[in-house]
Design a protein around this motif. Structure first.
Motif, PDB file in Angstrom:
ATOM      1  N   HIS A   1      14.296  -1.194 -12.225  1.00 23.97           N
ATOM      2  CA  HIS A   1      13.115  -1.622 -11.467  1.00 23.97           C
ATOM      3  C   HIS A   1      13.197  -1.107 -10.027  1.00 23.97           C
ATOM      4  O   HIS A   1      12.244  -0.523  -9.493  1.00 23.97           O
ATOM      5  CB  HIS A   1      13.001  -3.149 -11.445  1.00 23.97           C
ATOM      6  CG  HIS A   1      12.427  -3.762 -12.680  1.00 23.97           C
ATOM      7  ND1 HIS A   1      13.187  -4.011 -13.794  1.00 23.97           N
ATOM      8  CD2 HIS A   1      11.178  -4.179 -12.984  1.00 23.97           C
ATOM      9  CE1 HIS A   1      12.421  -4.576 -14.730  1.00 23.97           C
ATOM     10  NE2 HIS A   1      11.202  -4.691 -14.261  1.00 23.97           N
ATOM     11  N   VAL A   2      14.343  -1.360  -9.392  1.00 20.97           N
ATOM     12  CA  VAL A   2      14.524  -0.989  -7.996  1.00 20.97           C
ATOM     13  C   VAL A   2      14.466   0.526  -7.836  1.00 20.97           C
ATOM     14  O   VAL A   2      13.811   1.060  -6.915  1.00 20.97           O
ATOM     15  CB  VAL A   2      15.865  -1.538  -7.457  1.00 20.97           C
ATOM     16  CG1 VAL A   2      16.108  -1.073  -6.024  1.00 20.97           C
ATOM     17  CG2 VAL A   2      15.881  -3.061  -7.529  1.00 20.97           C
ATOM     18  N   ARG A   3      15.109   1.254  -8.748  1.00 17.72           N
ATOM     19  CA  ARG A   3      15.136   2.710  -8.676  1.00 17.72           C
ATOM     20  C   ARG A   3      13.724   3.286  -8.784  1.00 17.72           C
ATOM     21  O   ARG A   3      13.333   4.170  -8.010  1.00 17.72           O
ATOM     22  CB  ARG A   3      16.023   3.254  -9.792  1.00 17.72           C
ATOM     23  CG  ARG A   3      16.165   4.773  -9.791  1.00 17.72           C
ATOM     24  CD  ARG A   3      17.194   5.238 -10.824  1.00 17.72           C
ATOM     25  NE  ARG A   3      16.857   4.756 -12.157  1.00 17.72           N
ATOM     26  CZ  ARG A   3      17.630   3.914 -12.872  1.00 17.72           C
ATOM     27  NH1 ARG A   3      18.764   3.472 -12.377  1.00 17.72           N
ATOM     28  NH2 ARG A   3      17.264   3.544 -14.081  1.00 17.72           N
ATOM     29  N   ALA A   4      12.938   2.785  -9.702  1.00 14.89           N
ATOM     30  CA  ALA A   4      11.587   3.299  -9.901  1.00 14.89           C
ATOM     31  C   ALA A   4      10.686   2.957  -8.724  1.00 14.89           C
ATOM     32  O   ALA A   4       9.855   3.774  -8.292  1.00 14.89           O
ATOM     33  CB  ALA A   4      10.996   2.759 -11.197  1.00 14.89           C
ATOM     34  N   ALA A   5      10.858   1.753  -8.168  1.00 18.31           N
ATOM     35  CA  ALA A   5      10.019   1.357  -7.029  1.00 18.31           C
ATOM     36  C   ALA A   5      10.392   2.144  -5.777  1.00 18.31           C
ATOM     37  O   ALA A   5       9.537   2.455  -4.966  1.00 18.31           O
ATOM     38  CB  ALA A   5      10.172  -0.137  -6.772  1.00 18.31           C
TER      39      ALA A   5
ATOM     40  N   ALA B   1       0.823  -1.205   0.000  1.00 10.55           N
ATOM     41  CA  ALA B   1       0.000   0.000   0.000  1.00 10.55           C
ATOM     42  C   ALA B   1       0.858   1.257   0.000  1.00 10.55           C
ATOM     43  O   ALA B   1       0.470   2.292  -0.540  1.00 10.55           O
ATOM     44  CB  ALA B   1      -0.927  -0.010   1.220  1.00 10.55           C
ATOM     45  N   ARG B   2       2.062   1.180   0.616  1.00 10.80           N
ATOM     46  CA  ARG B   2       2.917   2.367   0.712  1.00 10.80           C
ATOM     47  C   ARG B   2       3.779   2.567  -0.522  1.00 10.80           C
ATOM     48  O   ARG B   2       4.132   3.686  -0.863  1.00 10.80           O
ATOM     49  CB  ARG B   2       3.827   2.247   1.940  1.00 10.80           C
ATOM     50  CG  ARG B   2       3.116   2.334   3.266  1.00 10.80           C
ATOM     51  CD  ARG B   2       4.109   2.754   4.353  1.00 10.80           C
ATOM     52  NE  ARG B   2       5.316   1.948   4.345  1.00 10.80           N
ATOM     53  CZ  ARG B   2       5.483   0.845   5.083  1.00 10.80           C
ATOM     54  NH1 ARG B   2       4.496   0.415   5.842  1.00 10.80           N
ATOM     55  NH2 ARG B   2       6.619   0.175   5.038  1.00 10.80           N
ATOM     56  N   HIS B   3       4.204   1.492  -1.169  1.00 10.83           N
ATOM     57  CA  HIS B   3       5.188   1.601  -2.233  1.00 10.83           C
ATOM     58  C   HIS B   3       4.758   0.806  -3.462  1.00 10.83           C
ATOM     59  O   HIS B   3       4.215  -0.284  -3.341  1.00 10.83           O
ATOM     60  CB  HIS B   3       6.541   1.061  -1.767  1.00 10.83           C
ATOM     61  CG  HIS B   3       7.077   1.756  -0.561  1.00 10.83           C
ATOM     62  ND1 HIS B   3       7.489   3.069  -0.580  1.00 10.83           N
ATOM     63  CD2 HIS B   3       7.275   1.317   0.702  1.00 10.83           C
ATOM     64  CE1 HIS B   3       7.916   3.407   0.625  1.00 10.83           C
ATOM     65  NE2 HIS B   3       7.802   2.375   1.423  1.00 10.83           N
ATOM     66  N   PRO B   4       5.057   1.322  -4.657  1.00  9.43           N
ATOM     67  CA  PRO B   4       4.873   0.483  -5.855  1.00  9.43           C
ATOM     68  C   PRO B   4       5.758  -0.755  -5.755  1.00  9.43           C
ATOM     69  O   PRO B   4       6.863  -0.684  -5.230  1.00  9.43           O
ATOM     70  CB  PRO B   4       5.333   1.398  -6.994  1.00  9.43           C
ATOM     71  CG  PRO B   4       5.253   2.781  -6.443  1.00  9.43           C
ATOM     72  CD  PRO B   4       5.568   2.650  -4.985  1.00  9.43           C
ATOM     73  N   ILE B   5       5.276  -1.876  -6.232  1.00 12.17           N
ATOM     74  CA  ILE B   5       6.080  -3.087  -6.168  1.00 12.17           C
ATOM     75  C   ILE B   5       6.787  -3.325  -7.497  1.00 12.17           C
ATOM     76  O   ILE B   5       6.426  -2.758  -8.531  1.00 12.17           O
ATOM     77  CB  ILE B   5       5.244  -4.327  -5.769  1.00 12.17           C
ATOM     78  CG1 ILE B   5       4.423  -4.818  -6.954  1.00 12.17           C
ATOM     79  CG2 ILE B   5       4.366  -4.065  -4.585  1.00 12.17           C
ATOM     80  CD1 ILE B   5       3.934  -6.225  -6.778  1.00 12.17           C
ATOM     81  N   ILE B   6       7.790  -4.172  -7.446  1.00 17.31           N
ATOM     82  CA  ILE B   6       8.498  -4.600  -8.650  1.00 17.31           C
ATOM     83  C   ILE B   6       7.770  -5.806  -9.218  1.00 17.31           C
ATOM     84  O   ILE B   6       7.528  -6.786  -8.507  1.00 17.31           O
ATOM     85  CB  ILE B   6       9.950  -4.969  -8.323  1.00 17.31           C
ATOM     86  CG1 ILE B   6      10.731  -3.725  -7.894  1.00 17.31           C
ATOM     87  CG2 ILE B   6      10.628  -5.630  -9.517  1.00 17.31           C
ATOM     88  CD1 ILE B   6      12.104  -4.028  -7.337  1.00 17.31           C
ATOM     89  N   HIS B   7       7.409  -5.724 -10.488  1.00 13.13           N
ATOM     90  CA  HIS B   7       6.750  -6.845 -11.152  1.00 13.13           C
ATOM     91  C   HIS B   7       7.605  -7.280 -12.331  1.00 13.13           C
ATOM     92  O   HIS B   7       7.848  -6.487 -13.248  1.00 13.13           O
ATOM     93  CB  HIS B   7       5.354  -6.443 -11.640  1.00 13.13           C
ATOM     94  CG  HIS B   7       4.643  -7.535 -12.385  1.00 13.13           C
ATOM     95  ND1 HIS B   7       4.225  -8.695 -11.779  1.00 13.13           N
ATOM     96  CD2 HIS B   7       4.286  -7.641 -13.690  1.00 13.13           C
ATOM     97  CE1 HIS B   7       3.641  -9.476 -12.664  1.00 13.13           C
ATOM     98  NE2 HIS B   7       3.669  -8.858 -13.842  1.00 13.13           N
TER      99      HIS B   7
END
Length: 348
Positions: free
Chosen positions: A344-348, A6-12
């Motif tokens: 991915h990690v940077r964007a999340a 809920a707090r952070h976008p996840i990596i998919h």
């Protein structure tokens, strides 16, 4: 939805990782762990693409199917007109009725074999305990629209749907349901809405949504369910360049309204360079259930500013629950994988 999600976008990770074996895939993705990762895709050989599986394993031995030698091959082209390949047309033999038990796609066997290694690595602490085992499967539309003569689509789809949902049932009988994420790869379905295929006896919008609803409801409760709305990626480029997100929103809304069980996510691609509001504006009309996340495929190679701009533009129109690449990464340059993991990690 967990508090962390809920707090952070996840990596998919959409799927199709360009590495040599399953263990390398799992260990490499484990290094990319950001705040949260939804799941790691099962490893499967490149020959296990939907069209190849259907042609190579089903048509030569299936007693109900034959090559339509009197019909021209389907010319599968990319958005700029480049011919990707010619696909021989298949038909149902006169008087025959396809039987789901006669198809041998092998998806359940591949998933179960890949799960064994995944479980070992997760037990050993290499893969975080919160990560799901993601199984990506083609919808029944994929081989049907690519391979069958249009008139015979309704003759094949029911049996092929029963077969693929049967593969999911086989998987669920072996792997704990709370450890699995099923992702239906919705590609030819999207391309049909874009006008890439000839008309058949049933309106393609009615036909595709009926199938997407059936295969969604066939996934057992307790298993995470998602849909990857895909524009294909031959040569690391879409088959069709979407004008905007209208068609993806229409498919997601119709599927969300039709499937009785909860849907955990939809993945939608964002072409590189599309930071304009016109592309994202259709998201104003996206109507997902509260438990359903939107994962946007806006991670691109070596373009952190563009990734951030696309995420900002999308958030002006909807809530974004996760980030991903446009499509699977296997058909791109394997040398890009390290930077894509970091992106991915940077964007999340």
């Amino acid at each position: 939805m967990t508090e962390l999600r809920a707090r952070h976008p996840i990596i998919h990770f959409v799927g199709s990782i360009p590495l040599q074996d399953a263990e390398t895939v799992f260990r490499t993705l484990a290094k990319a762990q950001g705040r949260v990762c939804g799941g790691y895709p099962m490893a499967r050989p490149a020959s296990a693409m939907p069209g190849f599986v259907f042609c190579n394993r089903c048509s030569p031995t299936n007693p109900a199917i034959e090559v339509a030698t009197d019909v021209q091959a389907f010319k599968f082209t990319q958005w700029g007109g480049k011919l990707l390949r010619e696909i021989p047309r298949l038909r149902v033999k006169p008087g025959a009725k396809p039987d789901s038990k006669t198809f041998e796609t092998g998806y359940a066997e591949m998933a179960i074999a890949s799960w064994s290694l995944f479980e070992q690595l997760q037990t050993a602490g290499v893969i975080p305990a919160t990560v799901k085992f993601q199984i990506s499967l083609p919808t029944p539309i994929a081989p049907t629209y690519n391979n069958m003569v249009p008139s015979d689509r309704p003759l094949l789809l029911p049996a092929l749907t029963r077969h693929l949902t049967g593969e999911v049932a086989k998987i669920a009988a072996v792997i704990p349901r709370d450890r699995i994420a099923i992702q239906w790869d919705v590609c030819q379905d999207v391309l049909a809405w874009e006008g890439c295929y000839e008309k058949g006896p049933v309106d393609f919008r009615t036909e595709t949504i009926d199938v997407l609803t059936r295969i969604g409801d066939a996934v057992s409760g307790g298993i995470e369910l998602g849909y990857d709305l895909c524009y294909g990626s031959p040569a690391d480029e879409h088959c069709v360049q979407p004008k905007d997100m209208t068609i993806m929103v229409e498919i997601a809304n119709a599927t969300s309204a039709g499937v009785a069980r909860p849907i955990q996510f939809f993945h939608m691609p964002v072409p590189k360079g599309r930071t304009d509001d016109a592309y994202f504006a259709p998201l104003d009309n996206l109507h997902l259930q509260p438990e359903t996340e939107l994962y946007l495929g806006l991670i691109h190679h070596d373009d952190p500013e563009g990734d951030r701009a696309q995420l900002a533009a999308a958030r002006r129109h909807t809530r974004v629950g996760g980030v991903a690449t446009e499509c699977g990464m296997a058909r791109g340059d394997p040398a890009r994988l390290t930077s894509l993991r970091a992106a991915h990690v940077r964007a999340a």
